[in-house]
Scaffold this motif. Structure first.
Motif, PDB file in Angstrom:
ATOM      1  N   ARG A  24       0.672  -1.203   0.011  1.00 59.94           N
ATOM      2  CA  ARG A  24       0.080  -0.102  -0.238  1.00 59.94           C
ATOM      3  C   ARG A  24       0.922   1.082   0.185  1.00 59.94           C
ATOM      4  O   ARG A  24       0.533   2.163  -0.570  1.00 59.94           O
ATOM      5  CB  ARG A  24      -0.848  -0.076   1.150  1.00 59.94           C
ATOM      6  N   LEU A  25       1.897   1.385   0.834  1.00 55.86           N
ATOM      7  CA  LEU A  25       2.784   2.357   0.851  1.00 55.86           C
ATOM      8  C   LEU A  25       3.344   2.591  -0.569  1.00 55.86           C
ATOM      9  O   LEU A  25       3.625   3.935  -0.824  1.00 55.86           O
ATOM     10  CB  LEU A  25       3.953   2.354   1.953  1.00 55.86           C
ATOM     11  N   ALA A  26       3.856   1.437  -1.077  1.00 52.58           N
ATOM     12  CA  ALA A  26       4.375   1.346  -2.445  1.00 52.58           C
ATOM     13  C   ALA A  26       3.728   2.026  -3.452  1.00 52.58           C
ATOM     14  O   ALA A  26       3.847   2.957  -4.225  1.00 52.58           O
ATOM     15  CB  ALA A  26       4.994   0.289  -2.762  1.00 52.58           C
ATOM     16  N   ARG A  27       2.592   1.781  -3.379  1.00 55.15           N
ATOM     17  CA  ARG A  27       1.595   2.164  -4.577  1.00 55.15           C
ATOM     18  C   ARG A  27       1.114   3.533  -4.267  1.00 55.15           C
ATOM     19  O   ARG A  27       1.096   4.282  -5.368  1.00 55.15           O
ATOM     20  CB  ARG A  27       0.280   1.247  -4.439  1.00 55.15           C
ATOM     21  N   GLU A  28       0.836   3.958  -2.951  1.00 62.10           N
ATOM     22  CA  GLU A  28       0.845   5.491  -2.792  1.00 62.10           C
ATOM     23  C   GLU A  28       2.058   6.385  -3.188  1.00 62.10           C
ATOM     24  O   GLU A  28       1.617   7.302  -3.928  1.00 62.10           O
ATOM     25  CB  GLU A  28       0.393   5.835  -1.245  1.00 62.10           C
ATOM     26  N   GLU A  50      13.422   2.866  -0.911  1.00 58.59           N
ATOM     27  CA  GLU A  50      14.068   3.475  -0.129  1.00 58.59           C
ATOM     28  C   GLU A  50      13.332   4.062   0.793  1.00 58.59           C
ATOM     29  O   GLU A  50      13.329   3.952   2.104  1.00 58.59           O
ATOM     30  CB  GLU A  50      15.002   4.661  -0.675  1.00 58.59           C
ATOM     31  N   ARG A  51      12.339   4.881   0.534  1.00 59.45           N
ATOM     32  CA  ARG A  51      11.319   5.414   1.404  1.00 59.45           C
ATOM     33  C   ARG A  51      10.279   4.630   2.175  1.00 59.45           C
ATOM     34  O   ARG A  51      10.173   4.518   3.134  1.00 59.45           O
ATOM     35  CB  ARG A  51      10.374   6.383   0.323  1.00 59.45           C
ATOM     36  N   VAL A  52       9.929   3.608   1.375  1.00 55.42           N
ATOM     37  CA  VAL A  52       9.061   2.485   2.077  1.00 55.42           C
ATOM     38  C   VAL A  52      10.112   1.744   3.132  1.00 55.42           C
ATOM     39  O   VAL A  52       9.435   1.419   4.115  1.00 55.42           O
ATOM     40  CB  VAL A  52       8.488   1.589   0.894  1.00 55.42           C
ATOM     41  N   ALA A  53      11.300   1.429   2.693  1.00 55.33           N
ATOM     42  CA  ALA A  53      12.163   0.697   3.814  1.00 55.33           C
ATOM     43  C   ALA A  53      12.511   1.608   4.768  1.00 55.33           C
ATOM     44  O   ALA A  53      12.412   1.055   6.052  1.00 55.33           O
ATOM     45  CB  ALA A  53      13.431   0.532   2.970  1.00 55.33           C
ATOM     46  N   ALA A  54      12.608   2.610   4.736  1.00 58.80           N
ATOM     47  CA  ALA A  54      12.644   3.626   5.884  1.00 58.80           C
ATOM     48  C   ALA A  54      11.500   3.517   6.904  1.00 58.80           C
ATOM     49  O   ALA A  54      11.607   3.707   7.870  1.00 58.80           O
ATOM     50  CB  ALA A  54      13.042   5.086   5.444  1.00 58.80           C
ATOM     51  N   ARG A  55      10.170   3.648   6.107  1.00 65.50           N
ATOM     52  CA  ARG A  55       8.980   3.670   6.912  1.00 65.50           C
ATOM     53  C   ARG A  55       8.743   2.363   7.843  1.00 65.50           C
ATOM     54  O   ARG A  55       8.527   2.255   8.829  1.00 65.50           O
ATOM     55  CB  ARG A  55       7.695   3.844   5.922  1.00 65.50           C
ATOM     56  N   CYS A  63      12.684  -5.072   1.566  1.00 64.32           N
ATOM     57  CA  CYS A  63      11.245  -4.675   0.966  1.00 64.32           C
ATOM     58  C   CYS A  63      11.057  -5.364  -0.587  1.00 64.32           C
ATOM     59  O   CYS A  63       9.920  -5.599  -1.124  1.00 64.32           O
ATOM     60  CB  CYS A  63      11.138  -3.154   0.838  1.00 64.32           C
ATOM     61  N   ARG A  64      12.147  -4.932  -1.365  1.00 65.69           N
ATOM     62  CA  ARG A  64      11.815  -5.431  -2.688  1.00 65.69           C
ATOM     63  C   ARG A  64      11.609  -7.023  -2.874  1.00 65.69           C
ATOM     64  O   ARG A  64      10.774  -7.549  -3.626  1.00 65.69           O
ATOM     65  CB  ARG A  64      13.154  -4.975  -3.834  1.00 65.69           C
ATOM     66  N   ASP A  65      12.370  -7.666  -2.143  1.00 64.80           N
ATOM     67  CA  ASP A  65      12.299  -9.177  -2.201  1.00 64.80           C
ATOM     68  C   ASP A  65      11.235  -9.886  -1.379  1.00 64.80           C
ATOM     69  O   ASP A  65      10.657 -11.048  -1.591  1.00 64.80           O
ATOM     70  CB  ASP A  65      13.681  -9.576  -1.729  1.00 64.80           C
ATOM     71  N   SER A  66      10.690  -9.118  -0.107  1.00 66.60           N
ATOM     72  CA  SER A  66       9.709  -9.730   0.751  1.00 66.60           C
ATOM     73  C   SER A  66       8.396  -9.173   0.914  1.00 66.60           C
ATOM     74  O   SER A  66       7.546  -9.739   1.252  1.00 66.60           O
ATOM     75  CB  SER A  66      10.536  -9.893   2.037  1.00 66.60           C
ATOM     76  N   TYR A  67       8.431  -7.854   0.488  1.00 67.92           N
ATOM     77  CA  TYR A  67       7.295  -7.226   1.098  1.00 67.92           C
ATOM     78  C   TYR A  67       6.486  -6.519   0.109  1.00 67.92           C
ATOM     79  O   TYR A  67       5.233  -6.328  -0.078  1.00 67.92           O
ATOM     80  CB  TYR A  67       7.597  -6.078   2.196  1.00 67.92           C
TER      81      TYR A  67
END
Length: 82
Positions: A24-28, A50-55, A63-67
């Motif tokens: 959801r964060l990535a899509r937004e 980078e931004r989603v990982a920081a959150r 984040c890329r591989d698992s979330y």
């Protein structure tokens, strides 16, 4: 462990919630950059991770591989994210 034990009767896990939240964060984030030129989209995706990982308190690679669901990234790169 306590969270997963609580969620077990519902067929859910904490990881499923983290995956949903990260996607959801990535899509937004990507929607906020929807007008990016096609040549800039890969760079936007890198920044999004980078931004989603920081959150989430993870690394961009995790984040890329698992979330983050890869379908969201593919749709953005093709200019089809809605």
């Amino acid at each position: 462990e306590d969270v997963n034990r609580y969620l077990e009767p519902f067929g859910a896990t904490a990881k499923k919630f983290r995956t949903f939240h990260a996607t959801r964060l990535a899509r937004e984030d990507l929607l906020a950059h929807a007008r990016a030129a096609p040549s800039d989209r890969e760079q936007v995706v890198t920044g999004m991770f980078e931004r989603v990982a920081a959150r989430l308190g993870h690394t961009p690679g995790v984040c890329r591989d698992s979330y983050v669901d890869p379908m969201v990234v593919k749709a953005f790169l093709k200019g089809r994210l809605a």
